[in-house]
Design a protein around this motif. Structure first.
Motif, PDB file in Angstrom:
ATOM      1  N   LEU A   1       6.491   5.578 -10.489  1.00  0.00           N
ATOM      2  CA  LEU A   1       5.787   5.388  -9.219  1.00  0.00           C
ATOM      3  C   LEU A   1       5.766   4.114  -8.870  1.00  0.00           C
ATOM      4  O   LEU A   1       5.155   2.996  -9.960  1.00  0.00           O
ATOM      5  N   TYR A   2       5.882   3.549  -7.778  1.00  0.00           N
ATOM      6  CA  TYR A   2       5.892   2.210  -7.317  1.00  0.00           C
ATOM      7  C   TYR A   2       4.595   2.037  -6.371  1.00  0.00           C
ATOM      8  O   TYR A   2       4.833   2.644  -5.404  1.00  0.00           O
ATOM      9  N   LEU A   3       3.727   1.279  -6.384  1.00  0.00           N
ATOM     10  CA  LEU A   3       2.588   0.799  -5.435  1.00  0.00           C
ATOM     11  C   LEU A   3       3.010  -0.296  -4.976  1.00  0.00           C
ATOM     12  O   LEU A   3       2.825  -1.454  -5.589  1.00  0.00           O
ATOM     13  N   MET A   4       3.587  -0.627  -3.686  1.00  0.00           N
ATOM     14  CA  MET A   4       4.027  -1.665  -3.203  1.00  0.00           C
ATOM     15  C   MET A   4       3.042  -2.755  -3.101  1.00  0.00           C
ATOM     16  O   MET A   4       1.834  -2.398  -2.242  1.00  0.00           O
TER      17      MET A   4
ATOM     18  N   GLY B   1       0.687  -1.181   0.092  1.00  0.00           N
ATOM     19  CA  GLY B   1      -0.047  -0.032  -0.022  1.00  0.00           C
ATOM     20  C   GLY B   1       0.852   1.195  -0.159  1.00  0.00           C
ATOM     21  O   GLY B   1       0.430   2.294  -0.241  1.00  0.00           O
ATOM     22  N   THR B   2       2.127   1.059   0.450  1.00  0.00           N
ATOM     23  CA  THR B   2       2.989   2.651   0.157  1.00  0.00           C
ATOM     24  C   THR B   2       3.309   2.692  -1.127  1.00  0.00           C
ATOM     25  O   THR B   2       3.657   1.798  -2.167  1.00  0.00           O
ATOM     26  N   ILE B   3       3.288   3.913  -1.456  1.00  0.00           N
ATOM     27  CA  ILE B   3       3.452   4.551  -2.679  1.00  0.00           C
ATOM     28  C   ILE B   3       5.134   4.976  -2.735  1.00  0.00           C
ATOM     29  O   ILE B   3       5.321   5.948  -1.817  1.00  0.00           O
ATOM     30  N   ILE B   4       5.908   4.857  -3.596  1.00  0.00           N
ATOM     31  CA  ILE B   4       7.132   5.151  -3.830  1.00  0.00           C
ATOM     32  C   ILE B   4       7.552   5.719  -5.172  1.00  0.00           C
ATOM     33  O   ILE B   4       6.995   5.244  -6.106  1.00  0.00           O
ATOM     34  N   VAL B   5       7.726   6.906  -5.087  1.00  0.00           N
ATOM     35  CA  VAL B   5       8.171   7.863  -6.335  1.00  0.00           C
ATOM     36  C   VAL B   5       9.506   8.059  -6.531  1.00  0.00           C
ATOM     37  O   VAL B   5      10.271   8.451  -5.518  1.00  0.00           O
ATOM     38  N   LYS B   6      10.005   7.499  -7.632  1.00  0.00           N
ATOM     39  CA  LYS B   6      11.376   7.601  -8.025  1.00  0.00           C
ATOM     40  C   LYS B   6      11.789   8.668  -8.929  1.00  0.00           C
ATOM     41  O   LYS B   6      11.482   8.321 -10.196  1.00  0.00           O
TER      42      LYS B   6
END
Length: 173
Positions: A54-57, A43-48
């Motif tokens: 954008l990654y939705l874990m 559920g964590t969003i990581i933007v690189k």
């Protein structure tokens, strides 16, 4: 007479009913999961920003990936935030700094094809930054925004249904 059937329409309108939300999630098109080095909670969003991704874990080491446009180099930010609000067919209102740079901007742009926020907006924290759709899909993959993260409308609609208010958002270089 059962009370629950009478409350269902009220709960649905108030956004508190869980069954329609679960049904909507189950109807989402399957999306490929990829292996990632991050081990953030599901559920964590990581933007690189350097990758323009954008990654939705979905699990430790697994994520859905989406292409994004990031902020111009002078407008980028890094750190942690959270999903504070989700809006369908949002109205765009230029920030005071946008208006200062371009006084000819409209007061607002309602839903529709000219709206810079596209079809969905996911507000971050208490500020003015968002993850949102776009009326300019050619900008995806570039550094073009005022600090927000733009997605193709079909991608932001998919993310909108998968992410919940309160989800952690990490913005990394």
């Amino acid at each position: 007479m059962k009370i629950a059937p009478l409350l269902a329409p009220i709960l649905l309108l108030a956004g508190l009913a869980t069954q329609p939300a679960l049904a909507a999630f189950e109807q989402l098109a399957p999306r490929p999961e990829i292996d990632v080095s991050d081990t953030a909670d599901p559920g964590t969003i990581i933007v690189k920003t350097a990758e323009r991704k954008l990654y939705l874990m979905t699990a430790p080491g697994k994520a859905y990936v989406y292409d994004v446009a990031v902020g111009k180099p002078s407008e980028q930010w890094f750190g942690k935030s959270w999903v504070s609000r989700k809006r369908r067919a949002p109205t765009w209102v230029p920030t005071p700094s946008m208006r200062e740079k371009n006084p000819k901007l409209p007061q607002s742009v309602g839903p529709g094809p000219k709206n810079p926020l596209g079809e969905r907006a996911i507000n971050l924290g208490w500020g003015t930054y968002r993850i949102h759709g776009t009326n300019n899909p050619r900008s995806i993959g570039s550094a073009a925004s005022a600090g927000c993260f733009r997605m193709r409308n079909e991608d932001v609609k998919d993310l909108f249904e998968r992410v919940h208010v309160g989800a952690e958002v990490r913005v990394l270089h």
